[in-house]
Motif scaffolding. Sequence first.
Motif, PDB file in Angstrom:
ATOM      1  N   GLU A   1       0.819  -1.206   0.000  1.00 52.13           N
ATOM      2  CA  GLU A   1       0.000   0.000   0.000  1.00 52.13           C
ATOM      3  C   GLU A   1       0.859   1.266   0.000  1.00 52.13           C
ATOM      4  O   GLU A   1       0.537   2.248  -0.682  1.00 52.13           O
ATOM      5  CB  GLU A   1      -0.933   0.004   1.209  1.00 52.13           C
ATOM      6  CG  GLU A   1      -1.851   1.219   1.248  1.00 52.13           C
ATOM      7  CD  GLU A   1      -2.710   1.250   2.494  1.00 52.13           C
ATOM      8  OE1 GLU A   1      -2.885   2.337   3.060  1.00 52.13           O
ATOM      9  OE2 GLU A   1      -3.204   0.172   2.892  1.00 52.13           O
TER      10      GLU A   1
ATOM     11  N   LEU B   1       2.032   1.802  -3.476  1.00 50.68           N
ATOM     12  CA  LEU B   1       0.945   2.295  -4.312  1.00 50.68           C
ATOM     13  C   LEU B   1       0.677   3.778  -4.048  1.00 50.68           C
ATOM     14  O   LEU B   1       0.434   4.566  -4.979  1.00 50.68           O
ATOM     15  CB  LEU B   1      -0.328   1.480  -4.066  1.00 50.68           C
ATOM     16  CG  LEU B   1      -0.392   0.088  -4.706  1.00 50.68           C
ATOM     17  CD1 LEU B   1      -1.644  -0.641  -4.235  1.00 50.68           C
ATOM     18  CD2 LEU B   1      -0.394   0.197  -6.228  1.00 50.68           C
ATOM     19  N   THR B   2       0.709   4.158  -2.776  1.00 53.61           N
ATOM     20  CA  THR B   2       0.500   5.562  -2.428  1.00 53.61           C
ATOM     21  C   THR B   2       1.586   6.439  -3.036  1.00 53.61           C
ATOM     22  O   THR B   2       1.308   7.528  -3.579  1.00 53.61           O
ATOM     23  CB  THR B   2       0.489   5.719  -0.892  1.00 53.61           C
ATOM     24  OG1 THR B   2      -0.577   4.935  -0.343  1.00 53.61           O
ATOM     25  CG2 THR B   2       0.277   7.173  -0.498  1.00 53.61           C
TER      26      THR B   2
ATOM     27  N   PHE C   1       0.821   6.866  -6.745  1.00 53.74           N
ATOM     28  CA  PHE C   1      -0.280   7.788  -7.028  1.00 53.74           C
ATOM     29  C   PHE C   1       0.159   9.242  -6.835  1.00 53.74           C
ATOM     30  O   PHE C   1      -0.265  10.140  -7.573  1.00 53.74           O
ATOM     31  CB  PHE C   1      -1.478   7.480  -6.123  1.00 53.74           C
ATOM     32  CG  PHE C   1      -2.414   6.452  -6.696  1.00 53.74           C
ATOM     33  CD1 PHE C   1      -3.623   6.821  -7.240  1.00 53.74           C
ATOM     34  CD2 PHE C   1      -2.081   5.100  -6.696  1.00 53.74           C
ATOM     35  CE1 PHE C   1      -4.489   5.888  -7.784  1.00 53.74           C
ATOM     36  CE2 PHE C   1      -2.934   4.158  -7.228  1.00 53.74           C
ATOM     37  CZ  PHE C   1      -4.149   4.543  -7.782  1.00 53.74           C
ATOM     38  N   LYS C   2       1.019   9.476  -5.837  1.00 53.94           N
ATOM     39  CA  LYS C   2       1.528  10.832  -5.641  1.00 53.94           C
ATOM     40  C   LYS C   2       2.475  11.228  -6.768  1.00 53.94           C
ATOM     41  O   LYS C   2       2.497  12.386  -7.201  1.00 53.94           O
ATOM     42  CB  LYS C   2       2.246  10.931  -4.299  1.00 53.94           C
ATOM     43  CG  LYS C   2       1.301  10.883  -3.105  1.00 53.94           C
ATOM     44  CD  LYS C   2       2.067  11.015  -1.794  1.00 53.94           C
ATOM     45  CE  LYS C   2       1.105  11.017  -0.604  1.00 53.94           C
ATOM     46  NZ  LYS C   2       1.820  11.122   0.688  1.00 53.94           N
TER      47      LYS C   2
ATOM     48  N   HIS D   1       0.625  12.366  -9.636  1.00 51.66           N
ATOM     49  CA  HIS D   1      -0.267  13.481  -9.282  1.00 51.66           C
ATOM     50  C   HIS D   1      -1.737  13.116  -9.489  1.00 51.66           C
ATOM     51  O   HIS D   1      -2.533  13.888 -10.031  1.00 51.66           O
ATOM     52  CB  HIS D   1       0.077  14.727 -10.121  1.00 51.66           C
ATOM     53  CG  HIS D   1       1.504  15.165  -9.973  1.00 51.66           C
ATOM     54  ND1 HIS D   1       1.986  15.736  -8.808  1.00 51.66           N
ATOM     55  CD2 HIS D   1       2.565  15.092 -10.838  1.00 51.66           C
ATOM     56  CE1 HIS D   1       3.279  16.011  -8.962  1.00 51.66           C
ATOM     57  NE2 HIS D   1       3.663  15.626 -10.194  1.00 51.66           N
ATOM     58  N   ALA D   2      -2.084  11.890  -9.032  1.00 50.02           N
ATOM     59  CA  ALA D   2      -3.474  11.431  -9.119  1.00 50.02           C
ATOM     60  C   ALA D   2      -4.333  12.205  -8.120  1.00 50.02           C
ATOM     61  O   ALA D   2      -3.863  12.577  -7.040  1.00 50.02           O
ATOM     62  CB  ALA D   2      -3.556   9.935  -8.834  1.00 50.02           C
TER      63      ALA D   2
ATOM     64  N   GLU E   1      -6.937  13.077  -5.115  1.00 46.31           N
ATOM     65  CA  GLU E   1      -7.102  12.420  -3.813  1.00 46.31           C
ATOM     66  C   GLU E   1      -8.263  11.432  -3.814  1.00 46.31           C
ATOM     67  O   GLU E   1      -8.194  10.377  -3.198  1.00 46.31           O
ATOM     68  CB  GLU E   1      -7.304  13.466  -2.718  1.00 46.31           C
ATOM     69  CG  GLU E   1      -6.051  14.228  -2.341  1.00 46.31           C
ATOM     70  CD  GLU E   1      -5.005  13.330  -1.697  1.00 46.31           C
ATOM     71  OE1 GLU E   1      -5.385  12.401  -0.964  1.00 46.31           O
ATOM     72  OE2 GLU E   1      -3.805  13.549  -1.954  1.00 46.31           O
TER      73      GLU E   1
ATOM     74  N   LEU F   1      -9.378   9.602  -6.219  1.00 44.52           N
ATOM     75  CA  LEU F   1      -9.021   8.367  -6.908  1.00 44.52           C
ATOM     76  C   LEU F   1      -8.135   7.494  -6.017  1.00 44.52           C
ATOM     77  O   LEU F   1      -8.326   6.272  -5.937  1.00 44.52           O
ATOM     78  CB  LEU F   1      -8.297   8.690  -8.222  1.00 44.52           C
ATOM     79  CG  LEU F   1      -7.942   7.487  -9.106  1.00 44.52           C
ATOM     80  CD1 LEU F   1      -9.211   6.764  -9.550  1.00 44.52           C
ATOM     81  CD2 LEU F   1      -7.124   7.928 -10.327  1.00 44.52           C
ATOM     82  N   HIS F   2      -7.174   8.142  -5.339  1.00 44.38           N
ATOM     83  CA  HIS F   2      -6.321   7.399  -4.393  1.00 44.38           C
ATOM     84  C   HIS F   2      -7.160   6.819  -3.260  1.00 44.38           C
ATOM     85  O   HIS F   2      -6.947   5.675  -2.822  1.00 44.38           O
ATOM     86  CB  HIS F   2      -5.234   8.331  -3.835  1.00 44.38           C
ATOM     87  CG  HIS F   2      -4.433   7.713  -2.739  1.00 44.38           C
ATOM     88  ND1 HIS F   2      -4.702   7.941  -1.395  1.00 44.38           N
ATOM     89  CD2 HIS F   2      -3.375   6.847  -2.771  1.00 44.38           C
ATOM     90  CE1 HIS F   2      -3.832   7.257  -0.657  1.00 44.38           C
ATOM     91  NE2 HIS F   2      -3.016   6.590  -1.467  1.00 44.38           N
TER      92      HIS F   2
ATOM     93  N   LEU G   1      -9.392   3.744  -4.775  1.00 44.62           N
ATOM     94  CA  LEU G   1      -8.651   2.565  -5.239  1.00 44.62           C
ATOM     95  C   LEU G   1      -7.705   1.990  -4.188  1.00 44.62           C
ATOM     96  O   LEU G   1      -7.588   0.769  -4.054  1.00 44.62           O
ATOM     97  CB  LEU G   1      -7.857   2.916  -6.505  1.00 44.62           C
ATOM     98  CG  LEU G   1      -8.697   3.266  -7.740  1.00 44.62           C
ATOM     99  CD1 LEU G   1      -7.785   3.556  -8.929  1.00 44.62           C
ATOM    100  CD2 LEU G   1      -9.664   2.133  -8.083  1.00 44.62           C
ATOM    101  N   VAL G   2      -7.031   2.861  -3.436  1.00 41.15           N
ATOM    102  CA  VAL G   2      -6.029   2.384  -2.476  1.00 41.15           C
ATOM    103  C   VAL G   2      -6.614   2.228  -1.081  1.00 41.15           C
ATOM    104  O   VAL G   2      -6.582   1.136  -0.497  1.00 41.15           O
ATOM    105  CB  VAL G   2      -4.801   3.320  -2.446  1.00 41.15           C
ATOM    106  CG1 VAL G   2      -3.786   2.836  -1.402  1.00 41.15           C
ATOM    107  CG2 VAL G   2      -4.150   3.398  -3.820  1.00 41.15           C
TER     108      VAL G   2
END
Length: 462
Positions: free
Chosen positions: A101, A104-105, A108-109, A112-113, A115, A117-118, A121-122
Amino acid sequence: MPSTNPNSADSLISAAQALGNEHIRDQIVASIFRSSKEICDSAITYKNKERVKSEKLDRVLTSPIWGFPIMLAMLGVVFWLTIAGANVPSSMIAELFGTAESYLTFFFKAIHAPEWLHGILVLGFFRGTGWVVSVMLPPMAIFFPLFALLENYGYLPRVAFNMDRLFKKAGAHGKQSLTMAMGFGCNAAAIMSTRIIESPRERMLAILTNNFVPCNGRWPTLILLASLFMAAGYSGGIATLVTAATVMGMVLIGIIVTLTVSWGLSKTALKGVPTHYTLELPPYRRPKIINTVLRSSIDKSWSVLKRAIIVAAPASILTWVLANLYIGDTSILMYIVNFLDPFAHLLGLDGFILAAFIIGLPANEIVVPILLMGYLSTGSLTQIDDLDKLKTIFLDHGWTWLTALNMMLFSLLHFPCGTTLVNIYKETKSKKWTFLSFAIPTVIALVITFLVATVVRAFGLV
């Protein structure tokens, strides 16, 4: 033509009616067995002593005196081994998902996904899936092989033989004990296994009552609360033993409720005479460890786990959405909690607990993560690895031993999970019976927790 004494004929009819069809059938079967055994004993000499050993074992394992204590002892050992052996691998899998996790975080950062979406999904999908895998896989990997050993050795038909007497008195079928045993692994699979019961009435009895034994999704909740509250003050092996004894007590409560509800339904909505059940006990066999035990255990574990993930993943996403959508200054989740709270207190629970069970309808495995998410107001599914910290969270929110006990009872007795309800509808093709399979255990769970809370408070025990 010879004369007939009417009084004599009437007395014979009355005697036959007093015996009853069921008693007559039992006497006929017993007489046939005795006659067959006498013929075999006089005509056949057994060089293989295994048959003699099998009969001696059956005298003990199916004995009216020793059969049930041995059955409960074996079940207790299976639970103890499952509880004692699942803790370490469960923690390791949870740590593995936690590490994944974090990567994955970071990803996503890096891209620049957004928040949301993060979060979905996460924090919703991946974390919820990780919790289900970490809490379900280790117990299944231990429980299924142990259960398969008993099945392969030939002991489960002896369990059915012992339980047949109880189910027959409850107006149900002896084969229901086998479907009930299947429910310890998965209630959805237990519903499918009711196909072995030929009578439609008795099959419906099994479908409506198989939910009262804990499945893999409920084991983690029962074990967790038993170890945190019921085994408090103990350590080491004694704590594990107390936890196993508490869980065993919950299983016995589930069996008692199963028999009671079966009896009640057989006298009301599903009236009828129990079908005669003659069971030929198979010989004892040496289990085939690789071909049978391991292969079937892996297949069952994978099947249950896959189904749980498929159902739990959408629920994890829904939970994140409810906790992060606000109306004014309050999230939708808190509106649900505040609405349920007054009623929940009557049951010895709170609004967070009832909300967790409602949102966790698709899969029982995510009830505790949803509960923690609400308590900590994190807006995402939460996992606490340290049991001391976890207990502190519960105590800070007003938990007592009564809260833990009634949550265990509610978890044991409440409505079936989404997968089980879908299977019930597929098997019965009836919306009415599917609704009743939801309503009956829900009402029983509400009534029992209310009565327990009322009695405990009346005597000032909390």
